[in-house]
Design an enzyme around this catalytic site. Sequence first.
Site, PDB file in Angstrom:
ATOM      1  N   ARG A 106       1.000  -1.231   0.159  1.00 14.94           N
ATOM      2  CA  ARG A 106       0.168  -0.067   0.057  1.00 14.94           C
ATOM      3  C   ARG A 106       0.947   1.252  -0.064  1.00 14.94           C
ATOM      4  O   ARG A 106       0.528   2.435   0.738  1.00 14.94           O
ATOM      5  CB  ARG A 106      -0.900  -0.098   1.100  1.00 14.94           C
ATOM      6  CG  ARG A 106      -1.660  -1.257   1.276  1.00 14.94           C
ATOM      7  CD  ARG A 106      -2.429  -1.885   0.127  1.00 14.94           C
ATOM      8  NE  ARG A 106      -3.150  -2.923   0.434  1.00 14.94           N
ATOM      9  CZ  ARG A 106      -3.675  -3.734  -0.652  1.00 14.94           C
ATOM     10  NH1 ARG A 106      -3.485  -3.353  -2.028  1.00 14.94           N
ATOM     11  NH2 ARG A 106      -4.508  -4.908  -0.149  1.00 14.94           N
ATOM     12  N   LYS A 108       0.547  -8.466  14.030  1.00 14.77           N
ATOM     13  CA  LYS A 108      -0.655  -8.757  13.171  1.00 14.77           C
ATOM     14  C   LYS A 108      -0.913 -10.146  13.502  1.00 14.77           C
ATOM     15  O   LYS A 108      -0.029 -10.939  12.807  1.00 14.77           O
ATOM     16  CB  LYS A 108      -0.403  -8.346  11.846  1.00 14.77           C
ATOM     17  CG  LYS A 108      -1.873  -8.681  11.134  1.00 14.77           C
ATOM     18  CD  LYS A 108      -1.797  -7.983   9.673  1.00 14.77           C
ATOM     19  CE  LYS A 108      -2.771  -8.569   8.784  1.00 14.77           C
ATOM     20  NZ  LYS A 108      -2.919  -7.949   7.338  1.00 14.77           N
ATOM     21  N   GLU A 146      -5.914 -12.291   8.039  1.00 15.93           N
ATOM     22  CA  GLU A 146      -5.622 -12.106   6.673  1.00 15.93           C
ATOM     23  C   GLU A 146      -4.450 -13.077   6.623  1.00 15.93           C
ATOM     24  O   GLU A 146      -3.439 -12.830   5.802  1.00 15.93           O
ATOM     25  CB  GLU A 146      -5.202 -10.657   6.462  1.00 15.93           C
ATOM     26  CG  GLU A 146      -6.272  -9.816   6.338  1.00 15.93           C
ATOM     27  CD  GLU A 146      -6.153  -8.491   6.028  1.00 15.93           C
ATOM     28  OE1 GLU A 146      -4.913  -7.919   5.581  1.00 15.93           O
ATOM     29  OE2 GLU A 146      -7.229  -7.860   5.496  1.00 15.93           O
ATOM     30  N   ARG A 168      -2.233  -5.758  17.282  1.00 13.09           N
ATOM     31  CA  ARG A 168      -3.236  -5.214  16.486  1.00 13.09           C
ATOM     32  C   ARG A 168      -4.826  -6.037  16.602  1.00 13.09           C
ATOM     33  O   ARG A 168      -4.820  -7.134  16.581  1.00 13.09           O
ATOM     34  CB  ARG A 168      -2.871  -5.041  14.888  1.00 13.09           C
ATOM     35  CG  ARG A 168      -1.567  -4.402  14.759  1.00 13.09           C
ATOM     36  CD  ARG A 168      -1.492  -4.374  13.270  1.00 13.09           C
ATOM     37  NE  ARG A 168      -2.025  -3.380  12.503  1.00 13.09           N
ATOM     38  CZ  ARG A 168      -2.619  -3.668  11.367  1.00 13.09           C
ATOM     39  NH1 ARG A 168      -2.580  -4.989  10.804  1.00 13.09           N
ATOM     40  NH2 ARG A 168      -3.088  -2.862  10.566  1.00 13.09           N
ATOM     41  N   ARG A 174     -18.289  -8.287   9.265  1.00 15.33           N
ATOM     42  CA  ARG A 174     -17.056  -8.104   9.470  1.00 15.33           C
ATOM     43  C   ARG A 174     -16.649  -6.770  10.572  1.00 15.33           C
ATOM     44  O   ARG A 174     -15.959  -7.079  11.368  1.00 15.33           O
ATOM     45  CB  ARG A 174     -16.306  -7.771   8.214  1.00 15.33           C
ATOM     46  CG  ARG A 174     -14.898  -7.181   8.316  1.00 15.33           C
ATOM     47  CD  ARG A 174     -14.207  -7.334   7.097  1.00 15.33           C
ATOM     48  NE  ARG A 174     -12.931  -6.614   7.089  1.00 15.33           N
ATOM     49  CZ  ARG A 174     -12.176  -6.115   6.152  1.00 15.33           C
ATOM     50  NH1 ARG A 174     -12.431  -6.767   4.783  1.00 15.33           N
ATOM     51  NH2 ARG A 174     -11.195  -5.213   6.112  1.00 15.33           N
ATOM     52  N   LYS A 190      -7.614   0.186  14.715  1.00 10.57           N
ATOM     53  CA  LYS A 190      -8.207   0.997  13.782  1.00 10.57           C
ATOM     54  C   LYS A 190      -9.187   1.739  13.921  1.00 10.57           C
ATOM     55  O   LYS A 190     -10.239   1.442  14.542  1.00 10.57           O
ATOM     56  CB  LYS A 190      -8.562  -0.053  12.419  1.00 10.57           C
ATOM     57  CG  LYS A 190      -7.502  -0.420  11.893  1.00 10.57           C
ATOM     58  CD  LYS A 190      -7.572  -1.246  10.531  1.00 10.57           C
ATOM     59  CE  LYS A 190      -6.284  -1.935   9.985  1.00 10.57           C
ATOM     60  NZ  LYS A 190      -6.564  -2.556   8.503  1.00 10.57           N
ATOM     61  N   ASP A 248     -12.034  -0.797   7.672  1.00  5.86           N
ATOM     62  CA  ASP A 248     -10.561  -1.055   7.248  1.00  5.86           C
ATOM     63  C   ASP A 248     -10.339   0.316   6.593  1.00  5.86           C
ATOM     64  O   ASP A 248     -10.302   0.421   5.419  1.00  5.86           O
ATOM     65  CB  ASP A 248     -10.456  -2.014   6.372  1.00  5.86           C
ATOM     66  CG  ASP A 248      -8.864  -2.429   5.883  1.00  5.86           C
ATOM     67  OD1 ASP A 248      -8.241  -1.837   6.491  1.00  5.86           O
ATOM     68  OD2 ASP A 248      -8.625  -3.263   5.323  1.00  5.86           O
ATOM     69  N   GLU A 291      -4.321   4.341   0.866  1.00  5.15           N
ATOM     70  CA  GLU A 291      -4.921   3.312   0.271  1.00  5.15           C
ATOM     71  C   GLU A 291      -6.450   3.148  -0.157  1.00  5.15           C
ATOM     72  O   GLU A 291      -6.678   3.345  -1.601  1.00  5.15           O
ATOM     73  CB  GLU A 291      -4.792   1.926   1.170  1.00  5.15           C
ATOM     74  CG  GLU A 291      -5.655   0.585   0.597  1.00  5.15           C
ATOM     75  CD  GLU A 291      -5.509  -0.521   1.577  1.00  5.15           C
ATOM     76  OE1 GLU A 291      -4.991  -0.444   2.659  1.00  5.15           O
ATOM     77  OE2 GLU A 291      -5.872  -1.573   1.002  1.00  5.15           O
ATOM     78  N   GLU A 313     -14.736  11.863  -0.797  1.00  2.18           N
ATOM     79  CA  GLU A 313     -15.869  11.214  -0.358  1.00  2.18           C
ATOM     80  C   GLU A 313     -17.141  11.335  -1.040  1.00  2.18           C
ATOM     81  O   GLU A 313     -18.025  10.435  -1.517  1.00  2.18           O
ATOM     82  CB  GLU A 313     -16.311  11.688   1.062  1.00  2.18           C
ATOM     83  CG  GLU A 313     -17.795  10.854   1.668  1.00  2.18           C
ATOM     84  CD  GLU A 313     -18.135  11.435   2.936  1.00  2.18           C
ATOM     85  OE1 GLU A 313     -17.897  12.548   3.116  1.00  2.18           O
ATOM     86  OE2 GLU A 313     -18.493  10.412   3.703  1.00  2.18           O
TER      87      GLU A 313
HETATM   88  C1  BDP Z   1      -5.658  -3.421   4.665  1.00  2.54           C
HETATM   89  C2  BDP Z   1      -4.654  -3.535   3.510  1.00  2.54           C
HETATM   90  C3  BDP Z   1      -3.636  -4.668   3.753  1.00  2.54           C
HETATM   91  C4  BDP Z   1      -2.946  -4.575   5.085  1.00  2.54           C
HETATM   92  C5  BDP Z   1      -4.177  -4.604   6.273  1.00  2.54           C
HETATM   93  C6  BDP Z   1      -3.919  -4.350   7.600  1.00  2.54           C
HETATM   94  O1  BDP Z   1      -5.427  -3.657   2.299  1.00  2.54           O
HETATM   95  O2  BDP Z   1      -2.905  -4.359   2.769  1.00  2.54           O
HETATM   96  O3  BDP Z   1      -2.279  -5.748   5.326  1.00  2.54           O
HETATM   97  O4  BDP Z   1      -5.039  -3.548   5.797  1.00  2.54           O
HETATM   98  O5  BDP Z   1      -3.926  -3.472   8.153  1.00  2.54           O
HETATM   99  O6  BDP Z   1      -6.168  -2.022   4.629  1.00  2.54           O
HETATM  100  O7  BDP Z   1      -3.380  -5.433   8.203  1.00  2.54           O
END
Ligand code: BDP
Length: 677
Positions: free
Chosen positions: A149, A270, A274, A307, A324, A348, A353, A381, A508
């Site tokens: 990103r 993390k 993902e 995280r 989610r 976050k 996200d 991003e 936006e």
């Molecule tokens: C998302 C991104 C990804 C990141 C993820 C994160 O697309 O690339 O790894 O967040 O925060 O927004 O771990």
Amino acid sequence: MSTADTIPVHPAWLPDAAFAPLGSRRVRVALGPDAADPVAATVLDEVRRATAAHGGALVTDDGPSDVVLRWEPDAPAAGFTTTRTGGVTSVVARDAVGLLHGLHALVRAGEAAFGADHPTVVDTPVAPVRMLDHWDNIDVHPVMGQVERGYAGGSIFYADGRVRDDLSRVAAYARLLGSIGINAVAINNVNVHRTEARLLTDGLSDVARVADLFRPHGVRTYLSVSFASPVVLGGLPTSDPADPDVQAWWAAAADRVYATIPDFGGFVVKADSEGQPGPFAYGRDHADGANLLARAVAPHGGTVFWRAFVYNHEQDWRDRRTDRARAAYDHFAPLDGRFDDNVVLQVKYGPMDFQTREPVSPVLAAMPRTRLAVELQVTQEYTGQQQHVCYLGPLWSQVLTFPLADGATRDVASIVAGVPGPGADAPPSGSTPTGGITAVSNVGDDEFWTGHPLAQANLYAYGRLAWDPQADPVALLDEWIGLTFPGADRRVRDTLHTLMDGSWLTYEAYTAPLGVGFMVDPGRQHYGPNVDGYEYSKWGTYHFADRDGVGVDRTVATGTGYTGQYPSPWRETYEDLATCPDELLLFFHHVPYGHVLHSGRTVIQHVYDSRADAVDVVTAWVDAWSALRGLVDDRLHARVAERLAEQVRSATEWRDQVRTYFFRKSGVPDTTGRPIH
Ligand code: BDP
């Protein structure tokens, strides 16, 4: 020498000219016992450099001076004070870092720092940890490239599969960060691949070289680590937090890190997200996982930033009961009170996200007995990928000043400050930080640092808001303009305000409507529109548009129950269509296209109008910017002009796809008669 080597790196908000008011004066520096601190050397260097360039003098004895930077043992624990009496401006701090921050406050104030006398003003940072996370890979990733990103070229830390020999860009970056009060940097991607995992072991001497460059600017170095390190690096059969060999492995790893880098900050993790490994594989929860690492760094005063971005990315889009947005709260709220003192849960700002618009994450209100940090995304991003002008200060300001609960004095800034929540114990004494703010950096090896030169303002505003979340984001933008374009024609300042002040809202207005989010193109790494791009995929980011309506029903009454994760008054405010704010309507509710907003317009007409109007706004920026040719640096002018052309093209693409999509779904015409295809 290649051409690239001959292009000077843009000085961002620290051009020599910005130091003229300070540098033309006699500046006395009295460092006290901190004189040997590497940050003290930076303070002296800054004063020497400024005075040499602008005709002033560095005074180190009792001689006459116009400015005094002075150590005092009873100054505030963090930050500095400024006073002006008898024509002398004094900055007083308890350590060299405070003096460095105070010096830059004088630079920012310019001549105003040397005007009328004023009594002492105390300036202390709100967030104790003010961190930037770099999502930099050492090896170039086949899909994500070198900086995940990243929209500003390659990494300033790594090249050719290793830490760079020439780290001069890192040194310049450290100076920029120190000047805005950032005090922590994590130097590798949270998605930890094998090569980056090894920074923790074989790569330590290189990490130490990086830490040596950040230290003189008051910035501590952190690493993102893999939860599977004991297996991947240590050859153990397991990474189970309950396994004594695993605990011993982490303790030994931490011992080696601190033997090499005594002021190392700690780890960013993390886990179970993902595809990253985590404690779930062993039937353990995230408190078990975080505490494992925290205990390894605790003897050294280290901190673990764990995280909360944990969700199932293998969802079934047909199952409307899964949501989610609920995930972080569902995973973490039950763990409140179970984290060790040196764990900071990194949340976050929204539940999804880093979207252009999200409600503030309910996790922040739900964990009064846990140290929390808010995570922002400076890299753009989802906000135009540094092709689009999108000044994010107003978004972050809104998040930081959001009041979390009824009648309470707690806002997000108090979380960031580490003010204990209701029912929580007072923070334990000691050196561990009590809260914090983190953000993903937008910097790369690009000549302007950030690809789009105006995206520098986001990095600047992040640092300044981390220090003072109550600051007015437009005033911060003005500050950035003054420093970055010192002495520029008035038209430069005015035009930059025209382009940037409202650019987040403009962005936006041509992208996903009313808080529904996404609609970005998976095939272009989230750049540009693709309304159904994620609609029938496993990622959990849906808008549910059909012929009758659009939006996600997250109510308790009929939807996913997400609104129930908020305390009052927010659960009621968001639950009820009558009180849900327009800008978040489709985040919380599925409504018919004819639903009338508080603004008086129907949802569908809002979708049509906002997108069309926003493209008109962006189009007007092109001429406004062109009029500045010759008034700002030519290369910078050309780069911004090129990006603005792309912004107009992309905004037009957004407008046309979104308008057409909703016209075809709903069959409702645009009442203004503007063409839709
Ligand atoms: C998302 C991104 C990804 C990141 C993820 C994160 O697309 O690339 O790894 O967040 O925060 O927004 O771990």
